[in-house]
Write an enzyme that holds these catalytic residues in place. Structure first.
Site, PDB file in Angstrom:
ATOM      1  CB  SER A 147      -0.859   0.004   1.268  1.00 22.30           C
ATOM      2  OG  SER A 147      -1.507   1.250   1.438  1.00 22.30           O
ATOM      3  CE1 TYR A 195      -4.004  -1.845   5.654  1.00 22.66           C
ATOM      4  CE2 TYR A 195      -3.590   0.432   4.993  1.00 22.66           C
ATOM      5  CZ  TYR A 195      -3.861  -0.890   4.667  1.00 22.66           C
ATOM      6  OH  TYR A 195      -3.992  -1.261   3.342  1.00 22.66           O
TER       7      TYR A 195
HETATM    8  P1  NDP Z   1     -11.519  -5.845   0.050  1.00 23.69           P
HETATM    9  O1  NDP Z   1     -12.049  -5.692   1.428  1.00 23.69           O
HETATM   10  O2  NDP Z   1     -12.431  -5.528  -1.083  1.00 23.69           O
HETATM   11  O3  NDP Z   1     -10.912  -7.309  -0.140  1.00 23.69           O
HETATM   12  C1  NDP Z   1     -10.162  -7.914   0.862  1.00 23.69           C
HETATM   13  C2  NDP Z   1      -9.986  -9.380   0.538  1.00 23.69           C
HETATM   14  O4  NDP Z   1      -9.142  -9.974   1.549  1.00 23.69           O
HETATM   15  C3  NDP Z   1     -11.283 -10.144   0.512  1.00 23.69           C
HETATM   16  O5  NDP Z   1     -11.305 -10.994  -0.598  1.00 23.69           O
HETATM   17  C4  NDP Z   1     -11.258 -10.943   1.798  1.00 23.69           C
HETATM   18  O6  NDP Z   1     -11.891 -12.196   1.596  1.00 23.69           O
HETATM   19  C5  NDP Z   1      -9.756 -11.160   2.008  1.00 23.69           C
HETATM   20  N1  NDP Z   1      -9.441 -11.373   3.407  1.00 23.69           N
HETATM   21  C6  NDP Z   1      -9.551 -10.475   4.417  1.00 23.69           C
HETATM   22  N2  NDP Z   1      -9.230 -11.035   5.585  1.00 23.69           N
HETATM   23  C7  NDP Z   1      -8.915 -12.332   5.321  1.00 23.69           C
HETATM   24  C8  NDP Z   1      -8.519 -13.429   6.111  1.00 23.69           C
HETATM   25  N3  NDP Z   1      -8.378 -13.333   7.445  1.00 23.69           N
HETATM   26  N4  NDP Z   1      -8.268 -14.616   5.512  1.00 23.69           N
HETATM   27  C9  NDP Z   1      -8.417 -14.739   4.173  1.00 23.69           C
HETATM   28  N5  NDP Z   1      -8.797 -13.740   3.366  1.00 23.69           N
HETATM   29  C10 NDP Z   1      -9.039 -12.548   3.932  1.00 23.69           C
HETATM   30  O7  NDP Z   1     -10.225  -4.899  -0.006  1.00 23.69           O
HETATM   31  P2  NDP Z   1      -9.165  -4.573  -1.168  1.00 23.69           P
HETATM   32  O8  NDP Z   1      -9.413  -5.338  -2.384  1.00 23.69           O
HETATM   33  O9  NDP Z   1      -9.088  -3.108  -1.249  1.00 23.69           O
HETATM   34  O10 NDP Z   1      -7.837  -5.059  -0.433  1.00 23.69           O
HETATM   35  C11 NDP Z   1      -6.949  -6.001  -0.991  1.00 23.69           C
HETATM   36  C12 NDP Z   1      -5.536  -5.658  -0.545  1.00 23.69           C
HETATM   37  O11 NDP Z   1      -5.197  -4.377  -1.061  1.00 23.69           O
HETATM   38  C13 NDP Z   1      -5.345  -5.568   0.971  1.00 23.69           C
HETATM   39  O12 NDP Z   1      -4.115  -6.154   1.308  1.00 23.69           O
HETATM   40  C14 NDP Z   1      -5.327  -4.064   1.223  1.00 23.69           C
HETATM   41  O13 NDP Z   1      -4.605  -3.743   2.390  1.00 23.69           O
HETATM   42  C15 NDP Z   1      -4.638  -3.589  -0.033  1.00 23.69           C
HETATM   43  N6  NDP Z   1      -4.836  -2.195  -0.363  1.00 23.69           N
HETATM   44  C16 NDP Z   1      -6.089  -1.657  -0.484  1.00 23.69           C
HETATM   45  C17 NDP Z   1      -6.235  -0.320  -0.788  1.00 23.69           C
HETATM   46  C18 NDP Z   1      -7.579   0.336  -0.865  1.00 23.69           C
HETATM   47  O14 NDP Z   1      -7.638   1.585  -0.736  1.00 23.69           O
HETATM   48  N7  NDP Z   1      -8.662  -0.399  -1.093  1.00 23.69           N
HETATM   49  C19 NDP Z   1      -5.068   0.538  -1.052  1.00 23.69           C
HETATM   50  C20 NDP Z   1      -3.801  -0.134  -0.892  1.00 23.69           C
HETATM   51  C21 NDP Z   1      -3.707  -1.435  -0.592  1.00 23.69           C
HETATM   52  P3  NDP Z   1     -12.870 -12.929   2.630  1.00 23.69           P
HETATM   53  O15 NDP Z   1     -13.515 -11.864   3.475  1.00 23.69           O
HETATM   54  O16 NDP Z   1     -13.815 -13.681   1.763  1.00 23.69           O
HETATM   55  O17 NDP Z   1     -11.963 -13.819   3.392  1.00 23.69           O
HETATM   56  C1  8X3 Z   2      -5.119   1.634   1.636  1.00 20.27           C
HETATM   57  C2  8X3 Z   2      -4.803   3.061   1.343  1.00 20.27           C
HETATM   58  O1  8X3 Z   2      -4.532   5.368   2.388  1.00 20.27           O
HETATM   59  O2  8X3 Z   2      -6.335   3.968   3.242  1.00 20.27           O
HETATM   60  O3  8X3 Z   2      -3.984   0.889   1.877  1.00 20.27           O
HETATM   61  O4  8X3 Z   2      -4.051   3.489   3.785  1.00 20.27           O
HETATM   62  S1  8X3 Z   2      -4.944   3.999   2.765  1.00 20.27           S
END
Ligand code: NDP
Ligand code: 8X3
Length: 255
Positions: A143, A156
């Site tokens: 991120s 985080y």
């Molecule tokens: P979502 O919440 O849309 O997706 C998160 C995914 O992670 C889901 O598929 C969920 O599946 C899975 N997950 C969460 N906890 C668990 C667990 N304990 N075991 C297995 N699977 C898990 O979020 P994003 O797509 O945005 O996030 C994906 C990645 O991108 C993360 O690592 C996030 O930190 C990162 N990210 C996101 C940003 C944003 O602004 N959205 C920016 C930068 C990075 P399920 O609940 O079915 O298990």
């Molecule tokens: C997700 C982006 O700015 O919410 O990783 O941390 S921020």
């Protein structure tokens, strides 16, 4: 290029939503065989139904925090999915947005256990067959929070700084085996991320208001670009923002 990708096997964690699901769709277009992981089996089934017209799909249901389940699932893959060429460590979330003095211990545990230790467990389960074959590609979804700390982001941001550090360490240690390792680090992406961070509270609806945030598909495009480079090219570290975002705290909004 596409012929090179067809029939490669990719394991994607967090494939039930957001970036992971968009990546599954993008990979399927190119004939990459998919191992889709998550906890919500219904969603895994729905995505499998949609994508198996394009490629072979296998689903695994485990919580990345549970190391026994992680190893059992990955060690017992069907024969045709056993050789994993591409690992996308994407599962993760933020839990809460509080000053450190008000932080919730369960939120801290969740972020460190899922974003850091979960990524390590899945990697540990997958890496031995990559080192044995002396080939493979690991992409960790970090991120911008792994590059920059922002107010109330504390744990985080720490978890995502750890992802960047683990990625760099993996790239060094796996270098003798010819394994590519990279982190892709987006800023704000419009997914279920804010619903999870704010536990479904109304404030989550404001997270993407007044500007065009990155979409999950934008990140999936970059992930596919990275995995489809020639064998000698490793896109090691990507920081990507939407145009409206300059840093964690500077976002040009029109409200
Ligand atoms: P979502 O919440 O849309 O997706 C998160 C995914 O992670 C889901 O598929 C969920 O599946 C899975 N997950 C969460 N906890 C668990 C667990 N304990 N075991 C297995 N699977 C898990 O979020 P994003 O797509 O945005 O996030 C994906 C990645 O991108 C993360 O690592 C996030 O930190 C990162 N990210 C996101 C940003 C944003 O602004 N959205 C920016 C930068 C990075 P399920 O609940 O079915 O298990
Ligand atoms: C997700 C982006 O700015 O919410 O990783 O941390 S921020």
């Amino acid at each position: 290029m596409e012929d090179n990708m067809k029939d490669k096997v990719a394991l994607i964690t967090g494939a039930t939503s957001g970036i992971g699901r968009a990546t599954a769709h993008e990979f399927a277009k190119h004939g990459i065989k998919l191992i889709l992981c998550g906890r919500r089996q219904e969603r895994l089934d729905t995505i499998k139904d949609a994508l198996q017209k394009q490629t072979e799909v296998h689903t695994l249901n485990f919580d990345v925090r549970n190391k026994e389940d992680v190893f059992y699932a990955i060690n017992n893959l069907p024969e045709s999915f056993k050789q994993i060429d591409i690992l996308i460590n994407n599962a993760g979330n933020a839990h809460g947005l509080d000053p450190i003095q008000d932080g919730d211990l369960d939120d801290w545990d969740a972020m460190l256990d899922i974003n850091v230790k979960g990524l390590l467990y899945v990697s540990k389960a997958v890496i031995p067959q990559m080192t044995k074959r002396e080939s493979g590609h690991i992409i960790n979804i970090g991120s911008s929070a792994g590059k920059e700390v922002y107010p109330k982001g504390n744990v985080y941001c720490a978890s995502k700084h750890a992802v960047v550090a683990v990625t760099d360490g993996m790239r060094i240690d796996l270098n003798p085996f010819g394994i590519k390792v990279a982190s892709i680090n987006p800023g704000a992406v419009e997914t279920e991320f804010s619903q999870v961070r704010f536990k479904g509270e109304a404030i989550a609806d404001n997270a993407y208001k007044g500007y065009k945030a990155l979409q999950a598909e934008d990140v999936a495009d970059v992930i596919y670009f990275a995995v489809s480079r020639p064998a000698h090219v490793n896109i090691a570290d990507v920081l990507m923002f939407c145009t409206a975002q300059a840093s964690a705290t500077i976002v040009k909004k029109e409200l």
